[in-house]
Scaffold this motif. Structure first.
Motif, PDB file in Angstrom:
ATOM      1  N   LEU A  59       4.461   8.189  -3.126  1.00 13.30           N
ATOM      2  CA  LEU A  59       5.706   7.652  -4.030  1.00 13.30           C
ATOM      3  C   LEU A  59       6.406   6.422  -3.799  1.00 13.30           C
ATOM      4  O   LEU A  59       7.745   5.585  -3.869  1.00 13.30           O
ATOM      5  CB  LEU A  59       6.996   7.742  -2.109  1.00 13.30           C
ATOM      6  CG  LEU A  59       6.731   9.306  -1.538  1.00 13.30           C
ATOM      7  CD1 LEU A  59       7.612   9.693  -1.081  1.00 13.30           C
ATOM      8  CD2 LEU A  59       7.336  10.350  -2.597  1.00 13.30           C
ATOM      9  N   MET A  60       5.514   5.150  -4.345  1.00 12.31           N
ATOM     10  CA  MET A  60       5.682   4.113  -4.751  1.00 12.31           C
ATOM     11  C   MET A  60       6.631   3.406  -4.304  1.00 12.31           C
ATOM     12  O   MET A  60       7.633   2.452  -4.413  1.00 12.31           O
ATOM     13  CB  MET A  60       5.697   4.228  -6.282  1.00 12.31           C
ATOM     14  CG  MET A  60       4.802   5.330  -7.123  1.00 12.31           C
ATOM     15  SD  MET A  60       4.448   5.078  -8.901  1.00 12.31           S
ATOM     16  CE  MET A  60       6.304   5.720  -9.120  1.00 12.31           C
ATOM     17  N   LEU A  61       6.070   2.811  -2.672  1.00 11.13           N
ATOM     18  CA  LEU A  61       6.685   2.130  -1.815  1.00 11.13           C
ATOM     19  C   LEU A  61       6.853   1.383  -2.292  1.00 11.13           C
ATOM     20  O   LEU A  61       5.739   0.477  -2.816  1.00 11.13           O
ATOM     21  CB  LEU A  61       6.706   2.297  -0.616  1.00 11.13           C
ATOM     22  CG  LEU A  61       7.730   3.527  -0.091  1.00 11.13           C
ATOM     23  CD1 LEU A  61       7.333   4.690  -0.146  1.00 11.13           C
ATOM     24  CD2 LEU A  61       7.264   3.181   1.417  1.00 11.13           C
ATOM     25  N   THR A  62       7.845   0.673  -2.097  1.00 10.66           N
ATOM     26  CA  THR A  62       7.425  -1.433  -2.603  1.00 10.66           C
ATOM     27  C   THR A  62       7.495  -2.027  -1.569  1.00 10.66           C
ATOM     28  O   THR A  62       7.173  -1.333  -0.311  1.00 10.66           O
ATOM     29  CB  THR A  62       9.160  -1.783  -3.334  1.00 10.66           C
ATOM     30  OG1 THR A  62      10.437  -1.436  -2.212  1.00 10.66           O
ATOM     31  CG2 THR A  62      10.042  -1.189  -4.404  1.00 10.66           C
ATOM     32  N   LEU A  66       7.567  -0.843   2.535  1.00 10.13           N
ATOM     33  CA  LEU A  66       6.824  -1.135   3.250  1.00 10.13           C
ATOM     34  C   LEU A  66       7.462  -1.269   4.657  1.00 10.13           C
ATOM     35  O   LEU A  66       6.846  -0.665   5.590  1.00 10.13           O
ATOM     36  CB  LEU A  66       5.290  -1.606   2.573  1.00 10.13           C
ATOM     37  CG  LEU A  66       4.302  -1.062   3.567  1.00 10.13           C
ATOM     38  CD1 LEU A  66       3.993   0.590   3.447  1.00 10.13           C
ATOM     39  CD2 LEU A  66       3.014  -1.898   2.175  1.00 10.13           C
ATOM     40  N   ALA A  67       7.558  -2.750   4.329  1.00  7.52           N
ATOM     41  CA  ALA A  67       8.405  -3.057   5.786  1.00  7.52           C
ATOM     42  C   ALA A  67       8.740  -2.296   6.739  1.00  7.52           C
ATOM     43  O   ALA A  67       8.894  -2.689   8.089  1.00  7.52           O
ATOM     44  CB  ALA A  67       8.537  -4.701   5.782  1.00  7.52           C
ATOM     45  N   VAL A 105      10.436   9.629   3.608  1.00  8.01           N
ATOM     46  CA  VAL A 105      11.926   9.948   2.962  1.00  8.01           C
ATOM     47  C   VAL A 105      12.842   9.391   3.699  1.00  8.01           C
ATOM     48  O   VAL A 105      13.237   8.980   2.765  1.00  8.01           O
ATOM     49  CB  VAL A 105      11.665  11.827   3.795  1.00  8.01           C
ATOM     50  CG1 VAL A 105      13.323  12.481   2.811  1.00  8.01           C
ATOM     51  CG2 VAL A 105      10.367  12.440   3.102  1.00  8.01           C
ATOM     52  N   SER A 106      13.400   9.484   4.729  1.00  8.13           N
ATOM     53  CA  SER A 106      13.887   8.387   5.418  1.00  8.13           C
ATOM     54  C   SER A 106      14.164   6.769   4.504  1.00  8.13           C
ATOM     55  O   SER A 106      15.632   6.171   4.308  1.00  8.13           O
ATOM     56  CB  SER A 106      14.085   7.707   6.514  1.00  8.13           C
ATOM     57  OG  SER A 106      13.551   7.537   7.063  1.00  8.13           O
ATOM     58  N   VAL A 107      13.301   6.007   4.289  1.00  4.20           N
ATOM     59  CA  VAL A 107      12.958   5.031   3.681  1.00  4.20           C
ATOM     60  C   VAL A 107      13.503   5.429   1.809  1.00  4.20           C
ATOM     61  O   VAL A 107      14.307   4.306   1.247  1.00  4.20           O
ATOM     62  CB  VAL A 107      11.464   4.726   3.787  1.00  4.20           C
ATOM     63  CG1 VAL A 107      11.676   2.700   2.675  1.00  4.20           C
ATOM     64  CG2 VAL A 107      11.620   3.675   5.493  1.00  4.20           C
ATOM     65  N   VAL A 108      12.785   6.128   1.361  1.00  2.00           N
ATOM     66  CA  VAL A 108      12.580   6.584   0.065  1.00  2.00           C
ATOM     67  C   VAL A 108      14.174   6.908  -0.269  1.00  2.00           C
ATOM     68  O   VAL A 108      14.883   6.205  -0.746  1.00  2.00           O
ATOM     69  CB  VAL A 108      11.918   7.780   0.018  1.00  2.00           C
ATOM     70  CG1 VAL A 108      12.376   8.250  -1.881  1.00  2.00           C
ATOM     71  CG2 VAL A 108      10.342   6.770   0.162  1.00  2.00           C
TER      72      VAL A 108
END
Length: 138
Positions: A59-62, A66-67, A105-108
């Motif tokens: 999902l290529m999190l930034t 990620l934090a 998913v909630s972060v994305v």
């Protein structure tokens, strides 16, 4: 066998020996059980880490996302969660995914929505059409 202290000495010696033996046996069994529990805990935490890495990569999190994910994981991952995943045996990865994926998913979902106008889309399509074609042999 006769005790130099008589029957009382024999009973006291038996009780003291039983107590000392019980303490030693308990200490050894706790150490062995603690090692097994710690070993299982490490296996489950490794499984969780692998699942998080897979989701973050796909999902290529930034760094900011990620934090945010790490803060959420810290509230969800506890002893009970580890026990649930461990109890799942062969389904451990699926169980870890079931518990972790909703957090990712909630972060994305917090990402801003990208919108493009018709003019922007037409311009990109024109650029793609005029770009040099890539040969199949290359």
């Amino acid at each position: 066998m006769l005790s130099p202290l008589g029957p009382f000495g024999a009973l006291a010696g038996r009780a003291a020996g039983g107590l000392l033996g019980g303490i030693i046996a308990t200490a050894i069994s706790r150490k062995i059980a603690g090692a097994l529990v710690e070993d299982d805990r490490v296996k489950v935490l490794t499984l969780i880490q692998e699942q998080v890495t897979w989701l973050v990569t796909n999902l290529m999190l930034t760094e900011h996302e990620l934090a945010n994910l790490n803060a959420n994981l810290a509230t969800v991952i506890d002893q009970k969660t580890l026990e649930i995943i461990f109890a799942a045996k062969e389904q451990g990865r699926a169980t870890a995914n079931m518990l972790i994926k909703p957090l990712v998913v909630s972060v994305v979902k917090q990402r801003p929505i990208l919108t493009y106008g018709h003019a922007q889309i037409s311009e990109i399509v024109d650029q793609l059409e005029t770009a040099a074609p890539i040969s199949a042999a290359a």
